[in-house]
Write an enzyme that holds these catalytic residues in place. Structure first.
Site, PDB file in Angstrom:
ATOM      1  N   VAL A 272     -13.874 -21.278   0.079  1.00  0.00           N
ATOM      2  CA  VAL A 272     -14.940 -21.437   1.066  1.00  0.00           C
ATOM      3  C   VAL A 272     -15.072 -20.159   1.878  1.00  0.00           C
ATOM      4  CG1 VAL A 272     -14.664 -23.941   1.287  1.00  0.00           C
ATOM      5  CG2 VAL A 272     -13.357 -22.417   2.791  1.00  0.00           C
TER       6      VAL A 272
ATOM      7  N   SER B 178       4.679   2.656   7.876  1.00  0.00           N
ATOM      8  CA  SER B 178       4.373   1.505   7.031  1.00  0.00           C
ATOM      9  C   SER B 178       5.580   1.048   6.231  1.00  0.00           C
ATOM     10  CB  SER B 178       3.244   1.838   6.045  1.00  0.00           C
ATOM     11  OG  SER B 178       1.997   1.623   6.626  1.00  0.00           O
TER      12      SER B 178
ATOM     13  N   HIS C 117       0.817  -1.220   0.000  1.00  0.00           N
ATOM     14  CA  HIS C 117       0.000   0.000   0.000  1.00  0.00           C
ATOM     15  C   HIS C 117       0.848   1.267   0.000  1.00  0.00           C
ATOM     16  CE1 HIS C 117       0.280  -0.096   4.574  1.00  0.00           C
ATOM     17  NE2 HIS C 117       0.373   1.202   4.364  1.00  0.00           N
TER      18      HIS C 117
ATOM     19  N   GLY D 191       3.375   6.780   8.056  1.00  0.00           N
ATOM     20  CA  GLY D 191       4.762   6.922   7.663  1.00  0.00           C
ATOM     21  C   GLY D 191       5.631   5.768   8.133  1.00  0.00           C
TER      22      GLY D 191
ATOM     23  N   ASP E 299       0.184  -7.502   1.455  1.00  0.00           N
ATOM     24  CA  ASP E 299       0.600  -6.119   1.635  1.00  0.00           C
ATOM     25  C   ASP E 299       2.118  -5.996   1.674  1.00  0.00           C
ATOM     26  OD1 ASP E 299       0.220  -3.388   1.808  1.00  0.00           O
ATOM     27  OD2 ASP E 299       0.122  -3.381   4.001  1.00  0.00           O
TER      28      ASP E 299
END
Length: 352
Positions: free
Chosen positions: A244, A192, A86, A190, A116
């Site tokens: 599922v 991340s 991201h 910031g 991610d």
């Protein structure tokens, strides 16, 4: 696997838009202080900072529509930097800056929205030692530090402990990220993509999000070590897929389905033409308990191969860390009051 694999627990993402924070002015702004410049101290936090910080980078992302973002990342070899998907999503130009360098151009070699995670490549690196990952899962209570660039404040460090493991985070298309690490180390926009490390400097996880109230999360080292090599080699990563809908067995589900013990993973539905079609059985009815509709008739997964699955988190971690698309696993289910083992050949999670 569908979204029932886990309820979203991650809150706001840690990526920050450019233009905020003390480090967000022009690209010729003040350089962050290097780890070597920090005065000697008896603090264990100073020691780990000095060992790790030079391998942590600031990341700037620019897009043609003028939007972009900034975050953190860290060096894992002589040319690759790990960060969050991201952080780099939607970008057209990418720049990284080490503690003792100016901004350098970078390119995205691979990104995976379902974990991610993303990998950047740079042409040349300074004389910096790449970070290594922990060899075993950290125990709850392990002291850790988060190093990154919250609000554009380069080279910031915050401390805490591992608050939990095997957490489940929300991902794209109602899928989930398994095996996440929870920490109470303060994490802000910031951070991340930056590392969450032990006091020995080994990476426990890639910081993903902070939800406030001393709750933050990181993509675990084992999952990162499975995904990143594939991103470097092929640009993407194939996740195993059951096809599922799942939910953990709650006391009400146990009561409605006469389950003893009241644990396991309940199958709410099976995707038509998916890997589990004709193999596993989803809910075919419901009953009302205290005014709440509870599904009935679905299989309860008790074990996959030799791994017990008392919760969705346990099942998700087994799939994410122990299996690959195309593999066949033995699934012990409770069905209509009896237990039986069925064979399930895993598929590949659909494109996001």
């Amino acid at each position: 696997m569908l979204g029932a694999l886990g309820t979203a627990v991650a809150a706001t993402a840690g990526c920050q838009s450019p233009g905020t924070g003390s480090d967000s002015g022009s690209d010729t702004g003040e350089q962050p202080e290097s780890a070597d410049a920090v005065a000697q101290s008896d603090s264990v936090y100073t020691n780990v900072y000095q060992e790790v910080a030079d391998a942590v980078v600031s990341i700037r992302v620019y897009a043609e529509d003028s939007r972009g973002g900034q975050g953190s990342g860290f060096l894992i070899d002589d040319e690759h930097i790990v960060t969050n998907e991201h952080v780099v999503a939607g970008g057209d130009e990418y720049y990284v800056r080490f503690a003792d360098t100016g901004w350098r151009t970078a390119s995205v070699v691979g990104a995976d929205v379902y974990s991610d995670l993303a990998v950047l490549r740079i042409g040349a690196t300074p004389d910096v030692t790449p970070l290594s990952f922990v060899e075993t899962e950290p125990t709850v209570g392990t002291e850790v530090v988060a190093i990154g660039n919250p609000f554009g404040l380069s080279g910031s460090v915050s401390a805490g402990i591992v608050s939990g493991v095997d957490r489940t985070l929300q991902s794209a298309n109602n899928f989930s990220i398994a095996d996440a690490v929870q920490t109470d180390a303060p994490v802000n926009p910031g951070n991340s993509g930056g590392p969450l490390v032990t006091l020995e400097g080994d990476v426990v996880g890639v910081i993903n999000s902070g939800g406030g109230d001393n709750v933050a999360f990181a993509i675990s080292a084992p999952l990162t070590q499975r995904v990143v090599p594939s991103l470097i080699q092929t640009g993407d990563y194939d996740h195993p897929y059951m096809g599922v809908g799942l939910r953990s067995v709650s006391p009400r589900v146990a009561e409605a389905n006469n389950l003893d013990p009241g644990s396991g993973v309940y199958i709410t539905r099976v995707v038509s033409d998916g890997p589990a079609a004709g193999v596993l059985q989803g809910s075919d009815g419901e009953t009302t308990i205290s005014g709440t509709a509870i599904p009935t008739g679905g299989d309860v997964v008790r074990q996959m191969d030799d791994t017990p699955t008392p919760t969705r988190q346990a099942l998700g971690s087994f799939l994410a860390l122990e299996t690959s698309p195309g593999e066949t696993v033995d699934v012990l289910v409770e069905r209509d009051g009896a237990q039986e083992t069925v064979e399930l050949t895993l598929g590949t999670r659909p494109e996001p």
